[in-house]
Scaffold this active site. Sequence first.
Site, PDB file in Angstrom:
ATOM      1  N   LYS A 194      33.288 -31.884  15.232  1.00  0.00           N
ATOM      2  CA  LYS A 194      33.679 -31.213  16.913  1.00  0.00           C
ATOM      3  C   LYS A 194      35.369 -31.597  16.721  1.00  0.00           C
ATOM      4  O   LYS A 194      35.190 -31.142  17.694  1.00  0.00           O
ATOM      5  CB  LYS A 194      32.664 -32.260  17.488  1.00  0.00           C
ATOM      6  CG  LYS A 194      30.822 -31.614  17.424  1.00  0.00           C
ATOM      7  CD  LYS A 194      30.189 -33.507  18.233  1.00  0.00           C
ATOM      8  CE  LYS A 194      29.051 -33.265  17.525  1.00  0.00           C
ATOM      9  NZ  LYS A 194      27.980 -34.125  18.348  1.00  0.00           N
ATOM     10  N   SER A 244      12.975 -24.410  18.920  1.00  0.00           N
ATOM     11  CA  SER A 244      11.320 -25.127  19.781  1.00  0.00           C
ATOM     12  C   SER A 244      11.533 -24.245  20.474  1.00  0.00           C
ATOM     13  O   SER A 244      10.917 -23.708  21.780  1.00  0.00           O
ATOM     14  CB  SER A 244       9.778 -25.838  18.933  1.00  0.00           C
ATOM     15  OG  SER A 244      10.506 -25.726  18.284  1.00  0.00           O
ATOM     16  N   VAL A 269      15.830 -18.541  13.493  1.00  0.00           N
ATOM     17  CA  VAL A 269      16.050 -19.520  12.257  1.00  0.00           C
ATOM     18  C   VAL A 269      16.172 -20.733  12.212  1.00  0.00           C
ATOM     19  O   VAL A 269      17.302 -21.343  12.336  1.00  0.00           O
ATOM     20  CB  VAL A 269      16.814 -19.035  10.639  1.00  0.00           C
ATOM     21  CG1 VAL A 269      16.667 -19.989   9.868  1.00  0.00           C
ATOM     22  CG2 VAL A 269      16.329 -17.749  10.665  1.00  0.00           C
ATOM     23  N   VAL A 322      29.007 -28.499  19.716  1.00  0.00           N
ATOM     24  CA  VAL A 322      30.268 -29.701  20.071  1.00  0.00           C
ATOM     25  C   VAL A 322      29.774 -30.288  21.903  1.00  0.00           C
ATOM     26  O   VAL A 322      29.551 -29.357  22.844  1.00  0.00           O
ATOM     27  CB  VAL A 322      31.354 -29.286  20.468  1.00  0.00           C
ATOM     28  CG1 VAL A 322      32.274 -29.998  20.751  1.00  0.00           C
ATOM     29  CG2 VAL A 322      32.158 -28.504  19.302  1.00  0.00           C
ATOM     30  N   LEU A 354      13.095 -23.878  13.724  1.00  0.00           N
ATOM     31  CA  LEU A 354      12.313 -24.380  14.958  1.00  0.00           C
ATOM     32  C   LEU A 354      12.086 -25.490  14.705  1.00  0.00           C
ATOM     33  O   LEU A 354      10.916 -26.307  14.895  1.00  0.00           O
ATOM     34  CB  LEU A 354      10.444 -23.767  14.527  1.00  0.00           C
ATOM     35  CG  LEU A 354      11.088 -22.220  15.021  1.00  0.00           C
ATOM     36  CD1 LEU A 354       9.625 -21.131  14.474  1.00  0.00           C
ATOM     37  CD2 LEU A 354      11.520 -21.700  16.048  1.00  0.00           C
ATOM     38  N   VAL A 390      15.452 -28.272  18.561  1.00  0.00           N
ATOM     39  CA  VAL A 390      16.421 -27.749  19.137  1.00  0.00           C
ATOM     40  C   VAL A 390      15.854 -26.016  19.384  1.00  0.00           C
ATOM     41  O   VAL A 390      15.741 -25.089  20.429  1.00  0.00           O
ATOM     42  CB  VAL A 390      17.449 -27.188  18.569  1.00  0.00           C
ATOM     43  CG1 VAL A 390      18.758 -26.542  19.925  1.00  0.00           C
ATOM     44  CG2 VAL A 390      17.961 -28.723  18.487  1.00  0.00           C
TER      45      VAL A 390
END
EC number: 1.1.1.3
Length: 438
Positions: free
Chosen positions: A207, A17, A10, A134, A12, A15
Amino acid sequence: MVNALKIGIVGLGTVGSSVVRILKEKQDLLTKQCGRPIEVVAVSARDRTRERGIDLQNIEWVDDPLVLAGSKDIDVFVELIGGEEGIARFCVEEALKRGHHVVTANKALLARHGVALAKIAEKKGVLLNFEAAVAGGIPVIKAMRESLSGNSVSRVYGILNGTCNYILTRMLAEGISFEECLKEAQILGYAEADPTFDIEGYDTAHKLALLTSLAFGCVISVDDIYVEGISNISLADIHAADELGYRIKLLGVAVKTDTGIEQRVHPTMVPTSTVIAQVQGVTNAVSIQTDLLGELLLSGPGAGGNATASAVIGDIADIAKSHPGFQHGPVFGTPAQALAPYKRARMRAHAGGYFIRLTVTDKIGVFASVAKRMAENSISLESIVQRPLAENVQPNTKNIVLVTHETTESSVRKALMSIMEDGHLIDKPQMIRIERPN
């Protein structure tokens, strides 16, 4: 041949793609490494018509991501939507409850709901992997969760946001202002149209909260992090730091003390002799200080489609290599039910000291008055320097740059308040913490 590991993705964007493309390009290599094929069987995104430069033939398109999360036709659900609430949270919860492994890059979701999601995953006996959440492509989560077993961590800190590191690097290298660097970062795609989340430190804080939980076996507590961004860092600060032998970096720092855990995100001066001072551009770096290994420093690409996709694919590969019925390790290194309550540390003296820059009127007595106010608050000074300002600024003004020895932040702030009340300042004082190697 072992059955293929079936993936539903879920999101696209850049990242997502990249993940689809790399899984296809590296299909044979991944099959050899994992002992089974990895196959993307379904995807979901907001715009079906958008050109993404990837081949989606023979991959099912599912309009509703929640339907995909609950599909019986997938083994692993990959969430690359982002956001701490809404559809991203609903999808991850649904996938875990259905007994699917989950891979996500969503640090905001995990910083808010990571413990609750970990409890579901551990109850269902599935993996919740989040390496990409992270430090981009750096395998810091795997290192802390698995490779450092048996080590006691005392401190974890690092450069966790590539946008901020890029801006600070450019300011020093080319002598251009924060505002100019930010505009260029936006043009290059390193910064969002609204860069607040990055430059004000919130991305780093999310992070850091995850690293803190992994390092110290405690529940995630993002709201207990002191957060300060880089928008008030000027060229004067950059140049003064350079002359004193320091570099300014936005660091996330988590330290275990006798009274609890200290978490903070803020601009920091680090000696140029340290490795972390040499981390340039969009690169990230994480330092982990342990009792058995000493200091471990991990550095690498912190952003970008390939770097983040590499981390996502690494998480998927770990799932592909696991055996059915195998008891997976806890999501945060310690079982979610056994994570200790977060205890915030009491304020203590900052061992590294502080850098202070004051813009003052250039007249007799100001220098002595500043030194007196510092002494009144028991602040010992390592150095105090008075220097003229650059051209094209208000005449008859100077910068006073001070570097303190170990002291408390409250003492520094009291001294600065007294100096302001004395009427010598013509601009807001600048205060930056100094981190020195142990």
